[in-house]
Each structure stands twice: as structure tokens, then as C-alpha cells.
Design a protein around this motif. Structure first.
Motif, PDB file in Angstrom:
ATOM      1  N   GLY A 183      -5.204  -8.599   0.290  1.00 61.26           N
ATOM      2  CA  GLY A 183      -4.665  -7.583   1.197  1.00 61.26           C
ATOM      3  C   GLY A 183      -3.736  -6.652   0.448  1.00 61.26           C
ATOM      4  O   GLY A 183      -2.707  -7.082  -0.067  1.00 61.26           O
ATOM      5  N   GLY A 184      -4.098  -5.390   0.353  1.00 57.06           N
ATOM      6  CA  GLY A 184      -3.235  -4.414  -0.311  1.00 57.06           C
ATOM      7  C   GLY A 184      -3.365  -4.406  -1.819  1.00 57.06           C
ATOM      8  O   GLY A 184      -2.488  -3.867  -2.500  1.00 57.06           O
ATOM      9  N   ILE A 185      -4.474  -4.962  -2.346  1.00 57.78           N
ATOM     10  CA  ILE A 185      -4.590  -5.076  -3.804  1.00 57.78           C
ATOM     11  C   ILE A 185      -5.857  -4.391  -4.292  1.00 57.78           C
ATOM     12  O   ILE A 185      -6.964  -4.920  -4.124  1.00 57.78           O
ATOM     13  N   ALA A 186      -5.688  -3.204  -4.855  1.00 57.81           N
ATOM     14  CA  ALA A 186      -6.832  -2.435  -5.344  1.00 57.81           C
ATOM     15  C   ALA A 186      -6.529  -1.772  -6.680  1.00 57.81           C
ATOM     16  O   ALA A 186      -7.356  -1.041  -7.203  1.00 57.81           O
ATOM     17  N   THR A 187      -5.315  -2.015  -7.218  1.00 56.61           N
ATOM     18  CA  THR A 187      -4.938  -1.410  -8.503  1.00 56.61           C
ATOM     19  C   THR A 187      -4.239  -2.461  -9.365  1.00 56.61           C
ATOM     20  O   THR A 187      -3.839  -3.528  -8.867  1.00 56.61           O
ATOM     21  N   MET A 235      -8.334  -2.418 -13.460  1.00 57.36           N
ATOM     22  CA  MET A 235      -7.304  -3.208 -12.760  1.00 57.36           C
ATOM     23  C   MET A 235      -6.635  -4.174 -13.733  1.00 57.36           C
ATOM     24  O   MET A 235      -5.407  -4.295 -13.761  1.00 57.36           O
ATOM     25  N   VAL A 236      -7.440  -4.879 -14.515  1.00 55.88           N
ATOM     26  CA  VAL A 236      -6.888  -5.893 -15.419  1.00 55.88           C
ATOM     27  C   VAL A 236      -6.041  -5.225 -16.511  1.00 55.88           C
ATOM     28  O   VAL A 236      -4.928  -5.683 -16.824  1.00 55.88           O
ATOM     29  N   VAL A 238       0.832  -1.207   0.000  1.00 55.79           N
ATOM     30  CA  VAL A 238       0.000   0.000   0.000  1.00 55.79           C
ATOM     31  C   VAL A 238       0.867   1.258   0.000  1.00 55.79           C
ATOM     32  O   VAL A 238       0.605   2.224  -0.715  1.00 55.79           O
ATOM     33  N   LEU A 239       1.938   1.244   0.795  1.00 56.57           N
ATOM     34  CA  LEU A 239       2.761   2.447   0.969  1.00 56.57           C
ATOM     35  C   LEU A 239       3.557   2.797  -0.296  1.00 56.57           C
ATOM     36  O   LEU A 239       3.675   3.985  -0.647  1.00 56.57           O
ATOM     37  N   THR A 240       4.120   1.795  -0.955  1.00 58.94           N
ATOM     38  CA  THR A 240       5.001   2.076  -2.103  1.00 58.94           C
ATOM     39  C   THR A 240       4.290   2.894  -3.187  1.00 58.94           C
ATOM     40  O   THR A 240       4.802   3.954  -3.588  1.00 58.94           O
ATOM     41  N   PRO A 241       3.110   2.465  -3.681  1.00 66.74           N
ATOM     42  CA  PRO A 241       2.449   3.292  -4.709  1.00 66.74           C
ATOM     43  C   PRO A 241       2.073   4.679  -4.190  1.00 66.74           C
ATOM     44  O   PRO A 241       2.099   5.648  -4.957  1.00 66.74           O
ATOM     45  N   GLY A 301      -9.587  -2.484   4.308  1.00 65.40           N
ATOM     46  CA  GLY A 301      -8.138  -2.644   4.347  1.00 65.40           C
ATOM     47  C   GLY A 301      -7.406  -1.331   4.158  1.00 65.40           C
ATOM     48  O   GLY A 301      -8.020  -0.274   3.950  1.00 65.40           O
ATOM     49  N   GLN A 302      -6.068  -1.395   4.212  1.00 63.27           N
ATOM     50  CA  GLN A 302      -5.257  -0.173   4.126  1.00 63.27           C
ATOM     51  C   GLN A 302      -5.351   0.497   2.754  1.00 63.27           C
ATOM     52  O   GLN A 302      -5.026   1.674   2.624  1.00 63.27           O
ATOM     53  N   VAL A 303      -5.823  -0.232   1.730  1.00 59.40           N
ATOM     54  CA  VAL A 303      -5.990   0.385   0.407  1.00 59.40           C
ATOM     55  C   VAL A 303      -7.017   1.507   0.429  1.00 59.40           C
ATOM     56  O   VAL A 303      -7.125   2.249  -0.549  1.00 59.40           O
TER      57      VAL A 303
END
Lengths: 377, 377
Positions: free
Chosen positions: B225-229, B360-361, A207-210, B341-343
């Protein structure tokens, strides 16, 4: 692999190796990475000798130095810094640590007073004035990067570095910290996820890197935390990083100077065996969980002190613990620990740092090619 | 992109969309991903209606259902489960929640008794017997996957799924849990990093995903976890995942049924604004930090109860909070929250779920090609 980082530093691989052992720094640098010496726990004289040694090993290849220069620091009596700081440590805290060492059967305190003074002076030097002496040594060597891990660097550090053609890097754990670092003139941002060893925040590397890349406005961003393999390095590049900043992985290198009993605990540990704790430095830092942390979690334990009081308090305990653990003392081995990230769960053996570097880069390159092919399946 | 997951499920993209809103599940599925309905908070009758509706929308495309089937569950009086469970909630806890709602100016409790009973029955159904009724509904539909998030699935769930040609998936937060899931016969492992919303462990996606891939013995592993892009999806594939399991990102979709005031808090939040807390379900679950958590952190607050007592206690508060927040009540808005989540720090607007899927794809595919090219620079 050519990235904004390899171009800026003139290195072969976008891989920074951060460690307190000069031999690790030299090995990573000679393997085509970029070694950075963690210098904060050294005296100016020690640092000078180590940078001289590194330069003898790397034959003109670029390398860097990392310091802890905090933004704010309260000194009640600047004329006698160490005594002033020692006086701020409550008797309750000394008593707690003494009782803990006694509980684990550690021998009575026998360090010569001079050794304790030296330790305290190093801990007390984690402030702008104390860091100045280390910076003077650093800039007297032909470094290519100076990094700082505690907030934005002072303006004179940035101007001095830029006048010398030295790149300024900073570790950040939140997007807003990255913005402040850029305002202070930092050239390279290291986005350090919560899974990293040492002082770290709560936001994960994915999350932080982007987020940091988004605010970096084209400056190189390195991902740190959770990166110890070529696959993890490829993931960092996928997140938009121009390279990786690796710390923990070198604690599985043969050259690393961490005491052998601690390295053996690392080899046996899983990824769930770390925690973020204030009990070592006064600030949340990820480390291997040990009996030390269980004791500080008890209801009767005092709250950890702020930096630099907690490292002054803990430091004298750690000298005794490390020394006894090295001789196989079971109580000391139960207490012993060090800063490490969640990647510790992947450690299986100690290897030469150059081999770790080469394997990470080769695996990363293979993985990147495979990902390129996956896109068109 | 063809991966072990797309082959196994017969879908176009290795992207699973997990959400409680049937419209999100249908939209992700129709966009070439694989929608999974979070079914645990529905009654069997509601679930039946929703799966029927989803099937009408997706025209034969495969989709899945996610349930919470815990391994262990103590019932003191199985003849009257809800009453037995209610009796286990201490008066102190009811008093704390009532006082908290009063403090934030929420109207006196006015929910009809029948509505409370229905809520409690749903919470109480989070056990093997209760989940059975939901499973019966699930298997009466033409689902392609049944997923479970609380420990290994019971043996009869696995044998029933496999007899029907249904894939069994499980969410795991530690390497050792993955090993137990494989022993239970699970086909797909979802490695859920600490940055994920909902019930989650402490190990980050960068570290957990390769660990689970290593033990999965060729079975598909999804990173969560941490995947939204697309960049984060590419990173997951770099870590060795055969695809991604996304939950939080759909809370930024137009179709998601989360109350509007909570979605507006999500749009305003940063990645540091979440926490793992036991105060919603009794187990650590990541959610947006709100005044609710500040209250449970006070020294006089009781400790959260175990599952399913805490959701029975919290559930009746949340109905009142959501209802009042929807009418703009400031106290309710301060308390209101949901799993995320943190995203969440990357959310800027609400968009159609199909658009999120496609972007995303497409971004992931572009990123993978660029990584392939980077390897040879």
C-alpha cells in the motif's frame, strides 16, 4: 541531523511538535525540536499570556504558532457576528444534541450564559477578521513560524510574516493544494496524510509526501500523519521530507491538557478506532470513535452543519461532556472524544514530552544508520 | 540488500510483484524480485497453463501464487452451487445494473450463455472447495510461496505447503488479524495499508506496518500500500518491513493485461481519484472512482451484495463495459474502472515491468545510503 528544516529554523532536530498545551510546546522546543502552539481555540488575551509563558520557558529558542484562517466565510450580519451565526443553527440541531445528552444521562444545561458567549466568540473568530486579532498577538511575540491549516494564507499574513523574518507554513492534504499554497508564498509545506488526527484528507502519508516534495521546488516539506516513533520519522525522511510535523503523539504526554478520561480512552484504543467525521467542526476531522459518532450516524440524525456553526453547536455539548466525564459520569465517558490520528493504537503510557522527543530522535538516528548499512548487504 | 525475506525466498531483492498477468510475474522474477500470480479469477485449466508458461520464462527462479480462500461461506445447495448463488441475487439488483448499462448507452446483452456460466463458476469458486481445485494446480507446480488475502488459511493449506517446503503468506489490514494469521501458521505477513488497491482496511501503511512487525515475532513482514517508488520502498524498510509487496505499480507496466482504456484512465488520475467500495466484490476494495460508483451512490441504488454474489452480478456488467470501452464507447469509458491504490497519482507512462523493478531497487538503495549519511550530519 541537518536538513533544510533545521537550517531554516535554526533548531537541532527536524521534529515539529504541534499541540494546544503551552507546556508541550516549551518541552519539545527545549528538547531541541520545534514547538508550535495550536492557538485557534484561545482568545487573544489567553494567547498573549501563553506565548509570554512559553518564551519564559524556552530562553530564546525558536518556536511557532498555528492558526485557522479560512479562505471563505459567509457572514450575513457582520455587525453582530455571534448572533448572526447562532441564528443559522436550525432548531432541529439544538434539539438533537439536547436529546442526545439527555439520553446519556447528562445533567441539565447549567453553563452560565457568559461562558457560552465566550465559546461562541472563539468559534465565530475562525474567519479572516477574527484571526486578525490572534495574528496581532502572535506577531507581537518573537515567533519563528506561523502555520495555517485551512487553505492558503491571506496575502497580508504572508507579507507581514516575511517582513518580520517569520516562516509561513501550511498544512496540505492534496498535491493541488500544495501548488496553491506555493503561489500564495508559503515557505514550508506540511503534507498531512489521512492517518493524521484533526482536519485531514483521504490520501495517505506514503503517497502524499513524495507528491508534495515533487511540487515544492526545493522548499522544505514536513510529513504529518502516522508519525509517533523514530521508525516512522525515518520513514518520513525516506519519503523525501525535511522533517516531521507530529500532533497526536503529544496527546500521550504528561503535559498535554486533554481531559484525563479522554487520555485514558486513547491509551486503550487501537489504530482502527478512529474515524474522519464532520460532527465536531463541520469539516472532516479524524478523532476517536465514540457514542457521539454512533448517534450522528443514526438515520434520524441531522446532517452536520458547516464551520463555524457545527463547532458552536457541538462546543456547548462538549463542555458538559468533558466536565461530567472528569467526574466519572459513565454516559459522558461513553460520548467523550477528541482529535487523534491512527497512531493512537501505539499509545501505552503517558510520558514527559521531552522524553518522547528524545526517544523519537534517537530511534530515528539509529534506524537511519541501520538503513545505510542495509544498502550494502 | 539482504533481509529476512530475501534469505527465506532465495531472491536478490526484497520486492514482491503481485499481478494477474503471467508476463508481469515472469518479468519481476527475472529482474531479481519475486513475482506472485493473482490466480483467483482463473479456472484451474487456465492457471495450469499460466504457471507452466511462467516456469518456462523464469528458468528455475522462485515465484509464488495468490488465492482467495475465505474462511466462511454459505451455500444453500452445494449440489448446484452456481444456480443456488444466482437465485440469491435479487431481481432489483439485476434491474439496477441493466438500467445503468442502458443509461450509458451500452449495447444489449449479447454474451453467449456459456460465457456467463464460466464467469459465474469462477466467482462461485471463491470458497474453500472451489479454491481447492486451484490449490491442486498450484501445488502441482514448483512454487515457493502461496499467499491468501481473505482471512487465515485453512489448516490443510498450511500443512500441505509446509510439507512441500512452500512459504505461506497472508495479507492483513489490522493488528488483530495478524495475530490470528500467526496462530494459523502463516510464515510471512503482508501489512496492507488503506492506501493499497483491492481489498483493504482503513489503517494506513505508516501505522499498520510497525504494528504487524511488533506482533510478528521475528517472521518477515512485507509492507503493502503506497509503494511504487524506491523512496516508498525505503520508507517501508524504515518502518521495519523485511521487504515490500507491490500490486498497483504493475498496472503501469506494459505487460499488464488490464484493458487499455482503463490503463489510460490510470495515467490521467490523481491520488485522490480512488475510493474504497463494495460495489465490485461485495467487500471494501480500493479502485479508481468512475461513473459506476456515482450510480451506486444514488439514493435509489440497492446496497451491494456480499461476496460472491456481487462479483457475479457485477462481472457480467464488466465484461460488456470492458469490451465496449476497448472500442472507444464513451459511456463504457465513463463507467470503466479497476482495482488500484493511491499511488496511481504518480503514474506518467507505461514501462516494462523489469525496468520498474530495477529502478525501484536502485532508487531505494541510493536512498538508504543517503539516509545513513544523514544520521551523522
Amino acid at each position: 541531523m541537518r536538513t533544510a528544516l533545521t537550517e531554516m529554523l535554526g533548531v537541532e532536530h527536524p521534529l515539529v511538535g504541534f499541540n494546544r498545551s503551552p507546556a508541550v510546546v516549551a518541552a519539545v522546543t527545549n528538547a531541541g525540536g520545534f514547538g508550535v502552539l495550536a492557538a485557534s481555540m484561545y482568545s487573544p488575551t489567553e494567547l498573549d499570556a501563553q506565548l509570554t509563558w512559553i518564551e519564559e520557558q524556552v530562553g530564546g529558542r525558536p518556536y511557532g504558532v498555528d492558526l485557522l484562517v479560512p479562505e471563505k466565510f459567509a457572514v450575513s450580519d457582520p455587525d453582530d457576528l455571534v448572533a448572526s451565526l447562532r441564528a443559522q443553527i436550525p432548531a432541529e440541531h439544538f434539539a438533537f444534541v439536547d436529546a442526545l445528552l439527555d439520553e446519556y444521562g447528562l445533567p441539565a444545561h447549567s453553563a452560565p450564559r457568559g461562558e457560552e458567549d465566550a465559546l461562541d466568540e472563539i468559534a465565530a473568530a475562525i474567519n479572516p477578521a477574527g484571526a486578525q486579532a490572534l495574528l496581532d498577538v502572535t506577531f507581537s511575540h518573537r515567533i519563528a513560524m506561523v502555520a495555517n491549516a485551512l487553505g492558503p494564507p491571506p496575502a497580508d499574513l504572508v507579507s507581514r510574516a516575511h517582513a518580520d523574518g517569520v516562516v509561513v507554513a501550511s498544512l496540505v492534504g492534496q498535491r493541488k493544494h500544495a501548488v496553491r499554497q506555493l503561489e500564495a508564498g508559503v515557505d514550508v509545506l506540511v503534507a498531512q496524510g489521512t492517518e493524521a488526527g484533526g482536519h485531514t484528507g483521504t490520501v495517505a502519508t506514503t503517497v502524499l509526501t513524495p507528491e508534495v516534495v515533487e511540487v515544492a521546488d526545493g522548499r522544505p516539506v514536513l510529513a504529518a500523519g502516522g508519525i509517533a516513533t523514530g521508525a516512522q520519522m525515518a520513514a518520513a525522511l525516506a519519503l523525501g521530507a525535511a522533517g516531521v510535523w507530529c500532533g497526536s503523539v503529544w496527546l500521550s504526554s504528561e503535559e498535554d491538557i486533554t481531559p484525563r478520561p479522554v487520555k485514558e480512552k486513547f491509551l486503550a484504543a487501537g489504530s482502527s478506532d478512529t474515524l474522519r467525521s464532520r460532527t465536531m467542526t463541520g469539516k472532516p476531522a479524524r478523532q476517536l470513535r465514540s457514542a457521539w459518532h454512533d448517534a450522528w450516524d443514526r438515520p434520524d440524525a441531522p446532517a452536520p452543519l458547516p464551520l463555524p456553526l457545527q463547532p458552536m453547536l457541538a462546543g456547548r455539548a462538549w463542555n458538559r461532556v468533558h466536565a461530567a466525564a472528569a467526574e466519572g459520569h459513565p454516559g459522558a465517558t461513553a460520548l467523550d472524544t477528541y482529535f487523534i490520528g491512527q497512531v493512537v493504537g501505539g499509545f501505552t503510557e503517558l510520558r514527559p514530552a521531552a522524553e518522547i522527543t528524545r526517544e523519537m530522535v534517537e530511534d530515528c538516528t539509529r534506524r537511519l544508520r541501520a538503513l545505510g548499512e542495509l544498502a550494502d548487504t
